[in-house]
Design an enzyme around this catalytic site. Structure first.
Site, mmCIF file in Angstrom:
data_model
loop_
_atom_site.group_PDB
_atom_site.id
_atom_site.type_symbol
_atom_site.label_atom_id
_atom_site.label_comp_id
_atom_site.label_asym_id
_atom_site.label_seq_id
_atom_site.Cartn_x
_atom_site.Cartn_y
_atom_site.Cartn_z
ATOM 1 N N ASP A 1 0.859 -1.185 0.000
ATOM 2 C CA ASP A 1 0.000 0.000 0.000
ATOM 3 C C ASP A 1 0.894 1.233 0.000
ATOM 4 O O ASP A 1 2.067 1.172 0.377
ATOM 5 C CB ASP A 1 -0.914 0.019 1.235
ATOM 6 N N SER A 2 0.295 2.363 -0.369
ATOM 7 C CA SER A 2 1.037 3.622 -0.324
ATOM 8 C C SER A 2 1.452 3.936 1.122
ATOM 9 O O SER A 2 2.453 4.607 1.338
ATOM 10 C CB SER A 2 0.161 4.748 -0.863
ATOM 11 N N TYR B 1 -1.034 8.520 -2.448
ATOM 12 C CA TYR B 1 -1.005 8.377 -3.898
ATOM 13 C C TYR B 1 -2.264 8.965 -4.545
ATOM 14 O O TYR B 1 -2.308 9.169 -5.747
ATOM 15 C CB TYR B 1 -0.982 6.891 -4.282
ATOM 16 N N GLY B 2 -3.295 9.177 -3.724
ATOM 17 C CA GLY B 2 -4.649 9.447 -4.214
ATOM 18 C C GLY B 2 -4.801 10.531 -5.254
ATOM 19 O O GLY B 2 -5.649 10.432 -6.135
ATOM 20 N N CYS C 1 -4.253 -1.507 -2.186
ATOM 21 C CA CYS C 1 -4.426 -0.074 -2.392
ATOM 22 C C CYS C 1 -5.306 0.082 -3.626
ATOM 23 O O CYS C 1 -4.959 -0.419 -4.704
ATOM 24 C CB CYS C 1 -3.049 0.545 -2.632
ATOM 25 N N ASN C 2 -6.434 0.726 -3.448
ATOM 26 C CA ASN C 2 -7.354 0.890 -4.582
ATOM 27 C C ASN C 2 -6.764 1.782 -5.658
ATOM 28 O O ASN C 2 -6.961 1.568 -6.845
ATOM 29 C CB ASN C 2 -8.670 1.482 -4.100
ATOM 30 N N THR C 3 -6.054 2.814 -5.222
ATOM 31 C CA THR C 3 -5.483 3.762 -6.181
ATOM 32 C C THR C 3 -4.483 3.024 -7.079
ATOM 33 O O THR C 3 -4.500 3.178 -8.302
ATOM 34 C CB THR C 3 -4.793 4.921 -5.430
ATOM 35 N N GLU D 1 -3.527 8.810 7.908
ATOM 36 C CA GLU D 1 -2.058 8.732 7.938
ATOM 37 C C GLU D 1 -1.481 9.561 9.095
ATOM 38 O O GLU D 1 -0.413 9.274 9.607
ATOM 39 C CB GLU D 1 -1.456 9.222 6.613
ATOM 40 N N CYS E 1 -11.248 2.475 -0.361
ATOM 41 C CA CYS E 1 -9.897 2.904 -0.051
ATOM 42 C C CYS E 1 -9.539 2.185 1.243
ATOM 43 O O CYS E 1 -10.330 2.171 2.197
ATOM 44 C CB CYS E 1 -9.842 4.412 0.147
ATOM 45 N N THR E 2 -8.369 1.564 1.240
ATOM 46 C CA THR E 2 -8.038 0.688 2.365
ATOM 47 C C THR E 2 -7.763 1.456 3.656
ATOM 48 O O THR E 2 -7.644 0.847 4.713
ATOM 49 C CB THR E 2 -6.840 -0.206 1.995
ATOM 50 N N HIS E 3 -7.675 2.758 3.578
ATOM 51 C CA HIS E 3 -7.519 3.560 4.795
ATOM 52 C C HIS E 3 -8.853 3.783 5.518
ATOM 53 O O HIS E 3 -8.876 4.052 6.717
ATOM 54 C CB HIS E 3 -6.964 4.945 4.462
HETATM 55 N N1 DGL Z 1 -5.089 3.167 0.708
HETATM 56 C C1 DGL Z 1 -5.038 3.601 -0.610
HETATM 57 C C2 DGL Z 1 -6.249 3.269 -1.429
HETATM 58 O O1 DGL Z 1 -6.859 2.303 -1.141
HETATM 59 C C3 DGL Z 1 -4.321 4.798 -0.959
HETATM 60 C C4 DGL Z 1 -4.602 6.067 -0.517
HETATM 61 C C5 DGL Z 1 -3.607 7.099 -0.957
HETATM 62 O O2 DGL Z 1 -2.417 6.844 -0.896
HETATM 63 O O3 DGL Z 1 -4.072 8.161 -1.333
HETATM 64 O O4 DGL Z 1 -6.601 3.905 -2.362
#
Ligand code: DGL
Length: 270
Positions: free
Chosen positions: A6-7, A38-39, A69-71, A154, A188-190
């Site tokens: 993940d990012s 990364y978003g 990470c979805n992005t 984060e 988004c995994t966050h």
């Molecule tokens: N957790 C990530 C996702 O699922 C990334 C979020 C990010 O880095 O902006 O998209």
């Protein structure tokens, strides 16, 4: 090993569910914390960063990498599978988190109206809509980008009163755009870290879907269907962590995402 990328810290929510279901395997987690989030980054940058991360995990002995990470799944997975995998090792595999999530959404919504909450990159890629419509063309999909949510997580502000404002703002927006939504995907995994606040501002009848369980079940199913990959994976129940930032900082924050895990962290440069 199974690599999980993940990012930042969000992928730990996926790793946690995967380890719950499949504790026997060895895992290597990589958070590109130095370059997160990364978003809002462009396609080219997310592709380049993700490819560097996948290469680092392959170089350290991973046979299979999950882009938690979805992005990265939205912007880099297909390109890596099509352009790079043959060069990196044709028997190795990279899997994402979007398809496993989409596969269950179709059977969960009754109203056939689904909301997607994600980063700007994931929403702009329209990956969820495109994937969902392949098998469920009748579903109406409304995506809303939540650019402040990842920084809140984060920076460990997800439980603070300040987070309420940003969570409520985006939930109001998605239900204003489509009041018939009965299923809301946290794409988004966050975002599972914000669950308490999301539940607070979503209508009580709406089903909120974090991805961890579905990604874990899908991995289990994948390994059942691919014994040739399964036999190549080591099984000592170990987990190690890599970060591109300060290991101390990772240690502190990771404890919030994965309480009770004894954590060994190493800093790497991509
Ligand atoms: N957790 C990530 C996702 O699922 C990334 C979020 C990010 O880095 O902006 O998209």
């Amino acid at each position: 090993m199974i690599g999980v990328f993940d990012s930042g810290y969000g992928g730990l929510t996926i790793l946690r569910q995967i380890r719950k279901l499949l504790p026997q395997y060895d895992y290597l987690y990589l958070g590109d914390n130095a370059r997160a989030p990364y978003g809002s980054r462009s396609f080219d940058v997310v592709y380049r960063y993700t490819l560097e991360a996948v290469t680092a995990l392959f170089d350290r002995g991973c046979e299979l990498v999950i882009l938690a990470c979805n992005t990265a799944s939205a912007k880099a997975l297909r390109s890596i599978q099509q352009n790079d995998l043959a060069r990196l090792g044709s028997e190795r595999r990279v899997l994402g988190v979007i398809r496993p999530t989409v596969e269950v959404v179709g059977s969960l919504t009754h109203s056939r109206h689904v909301g997607i909450l994600a980063t700007q990159g994931t929403i702009r890629s329209r990956s969820y809509e495109l994937e969902l419509h392949k098998s469920n063309p009748d579903i109406s999909v409304t995506g809303v980008a939540c650019p402040m949510w990842v920084p809140l997580v984060e920076n460990c502000e997800y439980d603070s009163p300040g987070a309420d404002y940003f969570v409520q703002k985006r939930l109001d927006e998605v239900f204003r755009l489509d009041p018939d939504i009965d299923t809301l995907v946290l794409a988004c995994t966050h975002y599972p870290l914000l669950m308490n606040k999301i539940v607070k501002y979503a209508p009580p009848s709406v089903r909120i879907i974090p991805q961890g369980d579905y990604v874990a079940a899908s991995l289990q199913d994948y390994l059942r269907r691919h014994p040739e990959m399964d036999v190549r994976l080591s099984r000592h129940g170990n987990v190690r962590f890599l970060t591109t930032e300060d290991p101390e900082k990772f240690l502190e924050n990771a404890a919030i995402f994965m309480p009770s895990t004894d954590i060994e962290v190493e800093k790497i440069t991509l």
